[in-house]
Design an enzyme around this catalytic site. Structure first.
Site, short mmCIF file in Angstrom:
data_model
loop_
_atom_site.label_atom_id
_atom_site.label_comp_id
_atom_site.label_asym_id
_atom_site.label_seq_id
_atom_site.Cartn_x
_atom_site.Cartn_y
_atom_site.Cartn_z
CG HIS A 235 -0.42 6.75 -5.24
ND1 HIS A 235 0.69 5.97 -5.38
CD2 HIS A 235 -1.31 6.01 -4.52
CE1 HIS A 235 0.49 4.83 -4.76
NE2 HIS A 235 -0.72 4.82 -4.24
P1 TYD Z 1 -2.08 3.33 -0.17
O1 TYD Z 1 -0.69 3.14 -0.67
O2 TYD Z 1 -2.59 4.74 -0.14
O3 TYD Z 1 -3.05 2.40 -1.02
P2 TYD Z 1 -3.67 2.71 -2.47
O4 TYD Z 1 -2.65 3.51 -3.19
O5 TYD Z 1 -3.91 1.40 -3.10
O6 TYD Z 1 -4.91 3.48 -2.24
O7 TYD Z 1 -2.16 2.67 1.27
C1 TYD Z 1 -3.38 2.53 1.97
C2 TYD Z 1 -3.14 2.67 3.46
O8 TYD Z 1 -2.20 1.71 3.92
C3 TYD Z 1 -2.59 4.03 3.83
O9 TYD Z 1 -3.27 4.48 4.98
C4 TYD Z 1 -1.16 3.78 4.18
C5 TYD Z 1 -1.12 2.33 4.59
N1 TYD Z 1 0.14 1.66 4.22
C6 TYD Z 1 1.09 1.39 5.19
O10 TYD Z 1 0.93 1.71 6.38
N2 TYD Z 1 2.24 0.74 4.81
C7 TYD Z 1 2.47 0.37 3.54
O11 TYD Z 1 3.53 -0.23 3.22
C8 TYD Z 1 1.48 0.70 2.52
C9 TYD Z 1 1.69 0.35 1.09
C10 TYD Z 1 0.34 1.34 2.92
#
Ligand code: TYD
Length: 135
Positions: free
Chosen positions: A52
């Site tokens: 993303h």
């Molecule tokens: P996400 O950033 O979507 O991970 P990736 O891009 O690697 O797939 O984050 C995964 C989950 O964690 C999503 O439900 C949001 C949560 N999250 C938080 O609550 N706080 C944070 O600081 C981050 C980075 C993610």
């Protein structure tokens, strides 16, 4: 934002027979105010994370242990792969770039320091949307 705005930042190293020490600090090595850090770990072989872009968030990513690749793409079609495998250097990624992490080694630990608090609405999860917004 072109990929050329990304940069590998080498951290200060205090080599010591007792164990080495590196650090990074807002305004010194890091060109943004750090508001949040998060960790990615226990990644099963072959998995990818990220995939993303962020409208506002800038980040600095370090391989605390092990290794992985960060694939960065810009909205103009540019693409670059940065391999991280040392705890005394990291990759600065400004906002407006698409990125994902892949090729995690066993026991890789990824530390991300971010310029923003967590905001789901800052995420751009569709690549076509990303290109349209930042072209
Ligand atoms: P996400 O950033 O979507 O991970 P990736 O891009 O690697 O797939 O984050 C995964 C989950 O964690 C999503 O439900 C949001 C949560 N999250 C938080 O609550 N706080 C944070 O600081 C981050 C980075 C993610």
């Amino acid at each position: 934002m072109p990929i050329s705005e990304c940069s590998i930042i080498s951290l200060p190293k205090f080599l010591d027979p007792r164990g080495n020490l590196s650090y990074y600090e807002t305004g010194l090595q890091i060109p943004f105010e750090i508001k949040r850090t998060y960790l990615i770990y226990d990644v099963p072989g072959g998995e990818t994370r990220g995939g993303h872009a962020f409208a506002e968030q800038k980040e600095f990513i370090v391989a605390l242990s092990g290794s992985f690749d960060i694939v960065v793409q810009d909205a103009q079609g540019g693409k670059q792969v940065f391999s991280l495998n040392r705890s005394y250097m990291g990759l600065y990624i400004p906002n407006g770039l698409w990125r994902h992490m892949e090729n995690f080694s066993t026991n890789a630990v990824c530390l991300v320091s971010s310029s923003t608090h967590f905001e789901d609405r800052d995420y751009i999860r569709d690549f076509e949307d990303f290109k349209n917004i930042f072209k």
